[in-house]
Enzyme design. Sequence first.
Site, PDB file in Angstrom:
ATOM      1  N   LYS A 184      88.803  49.783 -50.881  1.00  0.00           N
ATOM      2  CA  LYS A 184      88.705  48.626 -51.870  1.00  0.00           C
ATOM      3  C   LYS A 184      89.071  49.128 -53.244  1.00  0.00           C
ATOM      4  CE  LYS A 184      85.125  45.909 -51.031  1.00  0.00           C
ATOM      5  NZ  LYS A 184      83.793  45.247 -51.138  1.00  0.00           N
TER       6      LYS A 184
ATOM      7  N   LYS B  79      81.500  55.601 -55.626  1.00  0.00           N
ATOM      8  CA  LYS B  79      81.167  54.471 -56.119  1.00  0.00           C
ATOM      9  C   LYS B  79      80.865  53.431 -54.846  1.00  0.00           C
ATOM     10  CE  LYS B  79      80.303  51.338 -59.622  1.00  0.00           C
ATOM     11  NZ  LYS B  79      79.043  51.513 -59.128  1.00  0.00           N
TER      12      LYS B  79
ATOM     13  N   SER C  20      81.938  46.376 -62.109  1.00  0.00           N
ATOM     14  CA  SER C  20      80.991  47.584 -62.143  1.00  0.00           C
ATOM     15  C   SER C  20      81.874  48.563 -63.063  1.00  0.00           C
ATOM     16  CB  SER C  20      80.683  48.275 -60.872  1.00  0.00           C
ATOM     17  OG  SER C  20      79.793  47.100 -60.432  1.00  0.00           O
TER      18      SER C  20
ATOM     19  N   ASN D 103      75.310  34.717 -54.910  1.00  0.00           N
ATOM     20  CA  ASN D 103      75.883  34.888 -55.921  1.00  0.00           C
ATOM     21  C   ASN D 103      77.447  34.833 -55.701  1.00  0.00           C
ATOM     22  OD1 ASN D 103      77.656  37.470 -57.007  1.00  0.00           O
ATOM     23  ND2 ASN D 103      76.116  37.286 -58.419  1.00  0.00           N
TER      24      ASN D 103
ATOM     25  N   LYS E  79      78.235  54.633 -49.959  1.00  0.00           N
ATOM     26  CA  LYS E  79      77.505  53.524 -49.897  1.00  0.00           C
ATOM     27  C   LYS E  79      76.057  54.251 -49.524  1.00  0.00           C
ATOM     28  CE  LYS E  79      77.422  49.006 -49.701  1.00  0.00           C
ATOM     29  NZ  LYS E  79      78.432  48.170 -50.481  1.00  0.00           N
TER      30      LYS E  79
HETATM   31  P1  NAD Z   1      73.370  36.644 -51.765  1.00  0.00           P
HETATM   32  O1  NAD Z   1      72.003  37.166 -50.991  1.00  0.00           O
HETATM   33  O2  NAD Z   1      73.342  36.416 -53.104  1.00  0.00           O
HETATM   34  O3  NAD Z   1      73.646  35.343 -51.027  1.00  0.00           O
HETATM   35  C1  NAD Z   1      74.047  35.492 -49.465  1.00  0.00           C
HETATM   36  C2  NAD Z   1      73.981  33.860 -49.172  1.00  0.00           C
HETATM   37  O4  NAD Z   1      74.399  33.798 -47.780  1.00  0.00           O
HETATM   38  C3  NAD Z   1      72.708  33.135 -49.494  1.00  0.00           C
HETATM   39  O5  NAD Z   1      73.126  31.841 -49.709  1.00  0.00           O
HETATM   40  C4  NAD Z   1      72.061  32.910 -48.024  1.00  0.00           C
HETATM   41  O6  NAD Z   1      71.124  31.967 -47.891  1.00  0.00           O
HETATM   42  C5  NAD Z   1      73.308  32.670 -47.393  1.00  0.00           C
HETATM   43  N1  NAD Z   1      73.028  33.160 -45.716  1.00  0.00           N
HETATM   44  C6  NAD Z   1      72.640  34.248 -45.146  1.00  0.00           C
HETATM   45  N2  NAD Z   1      72.729  33.973 -43.941  1.00  0.00           N
HETATM   46  C7  NAD Z   1      73.310  33.237 -43.701  1.00  0.00           C
HETATM   47  C8  NAD Z   1      73.672  32.438 -42.326  1.00  0.00           C
HETATM   48  N3  NAD Z   1      73.204  33.049 -41.203  1.00  0.00           N
HETATM   49  N4  NAD Z   1      74.522  31.401 -42.595  1.00  0.00           N
HETATM   50  C9  NAD Z   1      74.785  30.747 -43.716  1.00  0.00           C
HETATM   51  N5  NAD Z   1      74.357  31.277 -44.731  1.00  0.00           N
HETATM   52  C10 NAD Z   1      73.649  32.601 -44.830  1.00  0.00           C
HETATM   53  O7  NAD Z   1      74.434  37.652 -51.276  1.00  0.00           O
HETATM   54  P2  NAD Z   1      75.926  37.836 -52.146  1.00  0.00           P
HETATM   55  O8  NAD Z   1      75.751  38.864 -53.251  1.00  0.00           O
HETATM   56  O9  NAD Z   1      76.516  36.609 -52.664  1.00  0.00           O
HETATM   57  O10 NAD Z   1      76.839  38.323 -51.031  1.00  0.00           O
HETATM   58  C11 NAD Z   1      77.380  37.810 -50.115  1.00  0.00           C
HETATM   59  C12 NAD Z   1      78.298  38.728 -49.051  1.00  0.00           C
HETATM   60  O11 NAD Z   1      79.335  39.183 -50.114  1.00  0.00           O
HETATM   61  C13 NAD Z   1      77.745  40.062 -48.548  1.00  0.00           C
HETATM   62  O12 NAD Z   1      78.599  40.065 -47.660  1.00  0.00           O
HETATM   63  C14 NAD Z   1      78.143  41.020 -49.741  1.00  0.00           C
HETATM   64  O13 NAD Z   1      78.124  42.525 -48.959  1.00  0.00           O
HETATM   65  C15 NAD Z   1      79.274  40.598 -50.067  1.00  0.00           C
HETATM   66  N6  NAD Z   1      79.700  40.983 -51.472  1.00  0.00           N
HETATM   67  C16 NAD Z   1      79.041  40.878 -52.421  1.00  0.00           C
HETATM   68  C17 NAD Z   1      79.393  41.415 -53.843  1.00  0.00           C
HETATM   69  C18 NAD Z   1      78.590  40.976 -55.036  1.00  0.00           C
HETATM   70  O14 NAD Z   1      79.102  41.373 -56.152  1.00  0.00           O
HETATM   71  N7  NAD Z   1      77.465  40.209 -54.968  1.00  0.00           N
HETATM   72  C19 NAD Z   1      80.638  42.035 -53.879  1.00  0.00           C
HETATM   73  C20 NAD Z   1      81.275  42.225 -52.613  1.00  0.00           C
HETATM   74  C21 NAD Z   1      80.809  41.774 -51.636  1.00  0.00           C
END
Ligand code: NAD
Length: 416
Positions: free
Chosen positions: A94, A70, A349, A221, A106
Site C-alpha cells: 500500500k 509503518k 498518517s 470512520n 502491523k
Molecule cells: P469502524 O470500526 O469505524 O467501522 C466499521 C463499521 O462496520 C461499523 O459501522 C460497523 O457497525 C460495521 N460492521 C461491522 N461488522 C459488520 C457487518 N458484519 N456487516 C455490516 N457492517 C458491519 O472501522 P473503520 O475504521 O471504518 O474501518 C473499516 C475498514 O476499513 C476495516 O477493514 C479497516 O481495516 C479498513 N481501513 C480503515 C482505515 C482507517 O483509516 N480507519 C484505513 C484503511 C483501511
Amino acid sequence: MSQPYRHYEVVSQLVQKAAAAMKLDPRVKELLREPMRTLKVSIPVKMDDGSIRVFQGFRCQHNNVLGPFKGGIRFHPEADEDEVKALAALMTYKCAVVGLPYGGAKGGVLCDPRELSEGELERLSRGFIRAIAPIIGPEQDIPAPDVNTNAKIMGWFVDEYSVLRGSYQRGVVTGKPIGLGGSEGRDGATGRGVMYVIREAAAAFGLELRGATIAVQGFGNVGSYAAKFLHDLGCKIIAVTDIFGGVYCKDGIDPYSLKEHEMRTGSVKDFPGTTPVSNEELLALECDILIPAALGNQLTGKNAGSVKAKWVVEAANGPTTPEADEILKEKGVLVIPDILANAGGVTVSYFEWVQNNYNYYWSAEEVDQRLERIMVDAFQAVYKAYAEREEVDLRVAAYVVALERLAAAMKARGWV
Ligand code: NAD
C-alpha cells in the site's frame, strides 16, 4: 480471523501473479517472501482485582526498503500471527503504490478491550509499547491505530515511549489527538481518498457520477466519510448497513443526517424514510458502486455470484476473497483494490509524521490538497500499468506498481 485459508498466503499469491505479469527479478520476490521480523511479546498486566494476566502481542515488520516501517496496532481477541503478517505485507504494498517513503508493518494484541476497565486498557497499552520499544521509533517503525485502538491509546503510546527514551517522541506513532501533534484531516482521510479514487476511475472508465447509485457496507470512520464525500460529488447513496442492520431508499439517503441518526441511536437502523435491508441483501443490490467498508472477507465464493454492482471499491482491507475476485472478474465487475482505494488513511498518517518532524502544522485545506495529489497520482500510475498490459486487472496492476517501486529501491540500495 476464522477464515478457512491462510491470510499471508493470499497476499503472496497476489505478489506471484503481479511478478509474473511484469517479469520481476526473482531475487526481489525472494526478498519479499517472508517478513523481515516478527516480534512476539508477553505483556503482564496487573488487573483491577489484584490478579495478573499475561497478554500475547505481535509486531510484524514486513519490509523497510522504502523507509521506516509503518502500520497500525489492533486489539482483538482473534488477532493471530498469520493475519498480522498478511496485514504487514499489505502495508508494504500500500505504501509503495501511493509512493510513501515507508515500509510495511502491523501489530496485534490478543485481548477483548470491551472486557477491560480503562485502567487495565491503559496498563496493557503501555506494557505493549514497552515490550516492542526496542524495535520501534520515529525513524524505525511508526505504529498507528487500527481495529479497537484509537487516538487516546496513541497518546499513552507516545507518553510511555517518551518516558523510556527520556525525550518527547511525538513522531513515534500517528493517529494522535490534534493537541498531541495529530494532523487535521486524519478522521476523514480514508473516506476522502476513496472518493478521489472513484472520481478518477469514473473519468478513466466512463462512469457518470452524478446520480450514480452507491451501496455502502459499514458506516464507521471509512464508510460514513466515503458516503458523505460521494454524496457531495452528486452520487446517490441508496443503501447503508452496519453491524446491527441496514437501510435502503431508492431515491437516495442523506449521509449527513444518517450519521446524526446513527450517533443518536447507535445504528443506521430505522432511519426515517428508508426500508430495512440486510447485509447480504446490500451486497447483492442493483447499483453502480458497492463499497465494502466494514470487515475483511465479505465477498466470498458463496455470495459474489449475486453481486449486481458494476464496480466494487474496496474501502475495507481484504473484503474480497480470491474466489470472489475470480467470480467478479468473470462477471465483468470492476474491482478497485484495497491497497489503492483505502490508502488515504496512511497518506495522512504520513503527513502527520512529516508535520511532527518539522514541528510545523498544516491547515485542513493543505492536508486535503496534498492528499488529493497523492491519490490522483497513485490512481494514474495503477491505471497506466493496467492499460499497458493484457489480462491484468486493477488489483494486479496495483501490485505491479508497488513491486516496480520496491524493486527500484532494492536495486538502489544494493540489495539485488
Ligand atoms: P469502524 O470500526 O469505524 O467501522 C466499521 C463499521 O462496520 C461499523 O459501522 C460497523 O457497525 C460495521 N460492521 C461491522 N461488522 C459488520 C457487518 N458484519 N456487516 C455490516 N457492517 C458491519 O472501522 P473503520 O475504521 O471504518 O474501518 C473499516 C475498514 O476499513 C476495516 O477493514 C479497516 O481495516 C479498513 N481501513 C480503515 C482505515 C482507517 O483509516 N480507519 C484505513 C484503511 C483501511
